[in-house]
Structure formats: structure tokens, C-alpha cells
Design an enzyme around this catalytic site. Structure first.
Site, PDB file in Angstrom:
ATOM      1  CG  ASP A 116      -2.255   0.618   0.968  1.00 34.04           C
ATOM      2  OD1 ASP A 116      -2.348   1.410   0.013  1.00 34.04           O
ATOM      3  OD2 ASP A 116      -3.201   0.362   1.732  1.00 34.04           O
ATOM      4  CG  ASP A 119      -9.850   1.563  -0.413  1.00 34.63           C
ATOM      5  OD1 ASP A 119      -8.937   1.564  -1.255  1.00 34.63           O
ATOM      6  OD2 ASP A 119      -9.666   1.632   0.811  1.00 34.63           O
TER       7      ASP A 119
HETATM    8  C1  GLA Z   1      -6.130   1.288   1.765  1.00 32.08           C
HETATM    9  C2  GLA Z   1      -6.268   0.191   0.714  1.00 32.08           C
HETATM   10  C3  GLA Z   1      -7.287  -0.832   1.173  1.00 32.08           C
HETATM   11  C4  GLA Z   1      -6.871  -1.419   2.500  1.00 32.08           C
HETATM   12  C5  GLA Z   1      -6.686  -0.307   3.521  1.00 32.08           C
HETATM   13  C6  GLA Z   1      -6.086  -0.817   4.814  1.00 32.08           C
HETATM   14  O1  GLA Z   1      -7.283   2.052   1.877  1.00 32.08           O
HETATM   15  O2  GLA Z   1      -6.629   0.728  -0.521  1.00 32.08           O
HETATM   16  O3  GLA Z   1      -7.425  -1.856   0.209  1.00 32.08           O
HETATM   17  O4  GLA Z   1      -5.676  -2.141   2.345  1.00 32.08           O
HETATM   18  O5  GLA Z   1      -5.809   0.717   3.033  1.00 32.08           O
HETATM   19  O6  GLA Z   1      -5.873   0.190   5.742  1.00 32.08           O
END
Ligand code: GLA
Length: 437
Positions: free
Chosen positions: A158, A219
Site C-alpha cells: 500500500d 477502495d
Molecule cells: C487502503 C487500501 C485498502 C486497505 C486499507 C487498509 O485504503 O486501498 O485496500 O488495504 O488501506 O488500511
């Protein structure tokens, strides 16, 4: 001077970091904790649903016992919130001791013994999105080594809490560090999300040399609005992102939310169909212990999986967007076959959509069409035949189309992944039987 040195480094790093370890020739399939279980660390009050080794063991049991593994769902992926708040005395990431008392290597063994693979989460930056320890540039090497030593098979990297320069350096460096561990690991990069997802900020051909898959956009949340918003982004920008996909390099529109609370049955089929067309990773985030039979049937649909896993690896596109709110998606497949999805964005009633294969740019000839969710086959089709499909609101009709003159039965394989199989019983279970139409 400092800036010039940084630029030089950035220019040099990618050339030495090509991640071509033969993994993910088709999009990855599996299960990931995030959308359904988030950062629930309250094991005292919610022991079955908190981020702990029990949760991942439970999901590994379900994947291996309920027919998922044989269909290709093989990765069990830990997301954020698995670490302790501090690195250990040698600077290594360590799991939270109360939630992962047996450690990650032990969990990896448990997962491998069931013919599955383990994925883990880290963040290029000073902290993860939920504030757990991140991987700063100086920690990339040690984190890659730690993951390899534990037997990890997949890294989701990430990008919270870092700037563009750090990301530009860190993502290729991690690719190189994973490669030099000698352990083949799939590498999922969130990099594009943090720089807007589009050229010129994202160089998709370079990205494909560094990462096996990448998150391009926001997301996913547990709702049809969220699914539509993601599909809209991928289709609006299909000229930029569609050509980037191919064997070993995939766009990732995020997890499958089928089996949770937000989608109707039609919307669940729509997500499955559109993810198959987009050659998207099929990574579920749901509770496999309590999944309804209906959701299971959608997620285990062999032809939808076979389309998603087509070895040519060409991502599909939206062909048509009608004023009537009907959209037609198309993906070319092996054996001169293709997939079509008719999507009804209308919220109120089934829509009768009339078209022909020639209007959808098919060549002259005879075809058959297998309806992926009803199981019926339309025979005597030619390119000129006018046909009508009835599409439910926020639903799809999905066709697998193939030339009528094909002499031997067409095979859609949903089960061609290789597994590390531990026991003779599991070996017996490894029926690599193709699905025959
Ligand atoms: C980001 C990512 C998600 C998840 C969260 C975890 O938002 O895009 O897929 O991994 O972090 O905190």
C-alpha cells in the site's frame, strides 16, 4: 543537487527491477480480509471476526474444504492491522503477539498444507493506512527478507503516508528486493491510486515490469453504488488502462464483495460478470463460513471463472453505452471465443434489448452462445441474427460466444492453477478437469 541525485536514482531503479518470475499468468484468485473484516482488532469481544490467525485459518479451511481451491481460489491474504505497533529489536516487522501467537511462518505452513498460498500487507511509507508500522525506504530490504523467510507468497504494498518521490523509489525497490530473496512472490502495488491512476502520472508499461497487479482507483465498499463507480472509472479510462493488462500484469478494480450485505442477487452476478470481463483479480472479501448458497453459486460459476482466467489475458472493454442505460461489454478469448455482458443500469424493470452480433462487430459466420448464469445455449445464431435479451434491473446477461463450426467441444478451464499439494487426499482432490460446454 539532491534533487538531481533523486531523479537519477528514480531513472535507474526500474531498469534493474523487472519482476518476471512467471507468476500470475492469469489474474490471481483468493480471499482477502479487508472489505469485510477491516481493522477489527477486538478479539476479546469479537473473537471470530477480528484480524487474527484464527480468521485466516478458518478461511483457509473453507477454501480447501468447500471446493474453492479446485476452482483456482488459492491466495489467503492478510490486509492491514496484523502487526505489532513496534518492530522487533532487529528492526523486523512482527505480528501482534496476542492475535497471531503462533507467528506468520506457522500460519504460512498451515495454509501451504492445504494447498493454498499466503499473502501479506505492508505499506510504503511511515505508517500503514490504519497507523501500523510502515516500510520506509531503509526498511524495504529487511521486510522483503522477512516475508520470504516466513514463506509468504504474495505482497500487497500500500502507499499511505509517503510522498511521490518516495513512492517512485520504493515500489521498484521492493520489486527488486522481493526478486532477490529468491522466493517467488506475487507483487500487488497500490502505487497508481496515490498518483491519480492515469498517465502521465502512471507509466503503465513500466508498472507492468515492476508489479504483477496494481490498484488503479478507490477502495471498494459494500454497495452497488461503489461497484458502479469503479466500473465507470475503468470504462471511462479504458483507453489508458485496458492495454496495460496481460499475462503477469493486471489492473485491479479491488475485491469481490459478493456474499456481503450490499448487493442483490442480480448485482452480485453483475459484479462477477464485469470482473470476469475486466480480467480482474478474483479476490473475495466476505465470510466464507456463513456464505449463502446463492452467493457461492455466483462465485463458483465455472464459466465466469474460465472467462476471467482465459490464458490470452486480454482485458475486455465497454463497446456500447445506450441512452436506454444498457451497456454492452466484450472480451476476446482463446479458441476464437469471446464473452459478452449486457448490463442494465435501469433500476426499475427488466429491459428487452434487441441487437445482433454484427452490430457488436462480430465477423460474418455462425455462432453459439452459452448463457453463463442460466446454463442455456443459443444455437443457430449468425452474425446477422437479430436476438433479444431480457436484462434485469442492475443485472446482466452474460454470454460465452464461440464459432458454431468448432469441431470439438470448447473447453473453459476454471481449474488450471498449480497447487502445492500436501497430503494424498488433497492430491486426489486436485482434479484438473476442464469444464466442457
Ligand atoms: C487502503 C487500501 C485498502 C486497505 C486499507 C487498509 O485504503 O486501498 O485496500 O488495504 O488501506 O488500511
Amino acid at each position: 543537487m539532491e534533487f538531481i541525485r533523486t531523479l537519477l536514482l528514480v531513472a535507474l531503479v526500474p531498469a534493474t527491477s523487472a519482476l518476471d518470475n512467471g507468476l500470475l499468468r492469469t489474474p490471481p484468485m483468493g480471499w482477502m480480509a479487508w472489505e469485510r473484516f477491516r481493522c477489527n482488532v477486538d478479539c476479546k469481544n469479537d473473537p471470530k471476526n477480528c484480524i487474527s490467525e484464527e480468521l485466516f485459518r478458518d478461511m483457509a479451511d473453507r477454501l480447501s474444504e468447500d471446493g474453492w481451491r479446485e476452482l483456482g481460489y488459492e491466495y489467503v491474504i492478510i490486509d492491514d492491522c496484523w502487526t505489532s505497533m513496534q518492530r522487533d529489536k532487529d528492526g523486523r516487522l512482527q505480528p501482534d503477539p496476542s492475535r497471531f501467537p503462533r507467528g506468520i511462518a506457522n500460519l504460512a505452513r498451515y495454509i501451504h498444507d492445504r494447498g493454498l498460498k499466503l499473502g501479506i500487507y505492508a505499506d510504503m511509507g511511515t505508517g500503514t493506512c490504519m497507523g501500523y508500522p510502515g516500510t520506509t525506504l531503509d526498511k524495504i530490504e529487511i521486510d522483503a527478507q522477512t516475508f520470504a523467510s516466513w514463506g509468504v507468497d504474495y505482497l500487497k504494498f500500500d502507499g499511505c503516508n509517503s510522498n511521490a518521490i518516495e513512492q517512485m523509489m520504493g515500489y521498484p525497490l521492493m520489486s527488486k528486493a522481493l526478486n532477490s530473496t529468491g522466493r517467488p512472490m506475487a507483487y500487488s502495488c497500490s502505487w497508481p491510486v496515490y498518483v491519480g491512476g492515469l498517465p502521465p502520472n502512471v507509466n503503465y508499461s513500466l508498472l507492468g515490469d515492476i508489479c504483477h497487479l496494481w490498484r488503479n482507483y478507490n477502495d471498494i465498499q459494500d454497495s452497488w453504488d461503489s461497484v458502479q463507480n469503479i466500473v465507470d472509472w475503468f470504462t471511462t479510462n479504458q483507453d489508458d488502462v485496458q492495454p496495460a493488462a496481460g499475462p503477469g500484469r493486471w489492473n485491479d478494480p479491488d475485491m469481490l464483495i459478493i456474499g456481503n450485505f450490499g448487493l442483490s442477487s442480480d448485482q452480485a452476478r453483475s459484479q462477477m460478470a464485469l470482473w470476469a470481463i475486466m480480467a480482474a483479480p478474483l479476490i473475495m472479501s466476505n465470510d466464507l463460513r456463513t456464505l449463502s448458497n446463492e452467493a457461492r453459486a455466483v462465485l463458483q460459476n465455472r464459466v465466469a471463472i474460465g472467462i476471467n482466467q482465459d490464458p490470452r489475458g486480454v482485458q475486455g472493454r465497454r463497446l456500447i453505452q445506450e441512452k436506454s442505460h444498457i451497456e454492452v461489454y466484450w472480451r476476446p478469448l482463446s479458441h476464437s471465443a469471446s464473452a459478452l455482458v449486457f448490463l442494465n443500469r435501469h433500476q426499475d424493470m427488466p429491459y428487452l434489448y434487441r441487437t445482433s452480433l454484427s452490430k457488436l462487430k462480430y465477423q460474418t459466420g455462425g455462432y453459439k452462445a452459452y448463457n453463463v448464469f442460466s446454463g442455456k445455449t443459443v444455437t443457430d445464431l449468425t452474425d446477422a441474427t437479430e436476438f433479444t435479451v431480457s436484462i434485469n434491473p442492475s443485472g446482466v446477461v452474460m454470454w460465452y460466444v464461440y464459432p458454431a463450426k468448432t469441431s470439438k467441444p470448447l473447453q473453459v478451464r476454471g481449474m488450471h492453477k498449480s497447487h502445492r499439494i500436501a497430503s494424498p487426499q488433497l492430491q486426489k482432490d486436485k482434479m484438473n478437469r476442464p469444464f466442457v460446454l
